[in-house]
Design a protein around this motif. Sequence first.
Motif: not given
Length: 326
Positions: A223, A215-220, A128, A126
């Motif tokens: 990202q 952030h992992a919850d962002l749309p691909k 972060r 990931e």
Amino acid sequence: MFYYFSRFLVRLALPIYLRKLCVVHFDKLPKGAPLLLASNHPDSFFDAVVIGSVLEQPIHTLTRGDVFRKKAAAFWLRQINLIPVFRGSEGRQYVKNHDITAQESHDALKKGDAVVVFSEGICVNEWRLRPLGKGTARMAYKIWYGEDALQSMKVIPTGLNYENFRGPGKRVSLNFGEAIAADDIQTSPQEYEKWLREFNEILDRKMNAEILTVHADLPKAEQQRQLNAFFDKCATPKAKSNPLLGAIGWIGRMIHLPLYSFFEKKAAKLTARSVFYDSVLFGMLLYLYPVIVGLLSIIVAAFAGWEVGLGTFIGLPLLAWVGSKW
């Protein structure tokens, strides 16, 4: 000898495996001081490979202790300067090994080598920095204030940033942050727990300054946009900028595609595409690709002469290198 042989192979192979490695603030590393590199840990054993490829002094890497349990594995891991770290969760019988780990690290620093510790304590693919454990702080405290103290030791906040975590052809940015010295901690060493907390606060801030956060919850798509913006600073050559090298690169990729596909499938099967995927794939290519090229060159030389065999031995890795860049 195996460590130096492996480092030699890594320095040849990494420019082929990676599209580009950008090293930031390497010139700011303290000269002549023992270095404890506190790094994030996004890509398993491959993280130590990247860090070790740029340092001149040997590195010793603290590694999860469970991989040392088999004697054969432990022997070879020791040859490449890995130091086992056993956590209390792995069994009370391993707690006594904490002092051994610290002593081995201390001995390496006294020789002028560098020690790499992954301060998050866990590897996750990931972008972060995860919460820091107390292991790095405890180690720094013991080295600065324990028996046979090394006050000259510097802690280097280190950030590893990957364009992706699956296979070759990616860009990597290795960032070295501002060194932390013993007198940067204002808390008295007599207040042990408070000292550890202040150290971690400083280390967390300085590591985050060197690490890309996506952030992992962002749309691909978002990202990818953030990754592209970050790695635009780590520019690579484009095929259209040099059509000849672009064509040679395509030939190189096509020639190596069957061999690479075999290793890719093997690594995926062995690791179930876990965080160890990159490490296993690179390790197999690192040690087996030279053997395959060497054997193929001998066969070619036997039928077509030593000149053609030598050309094969040199030409195949060069084609692989051009294929990774154009």
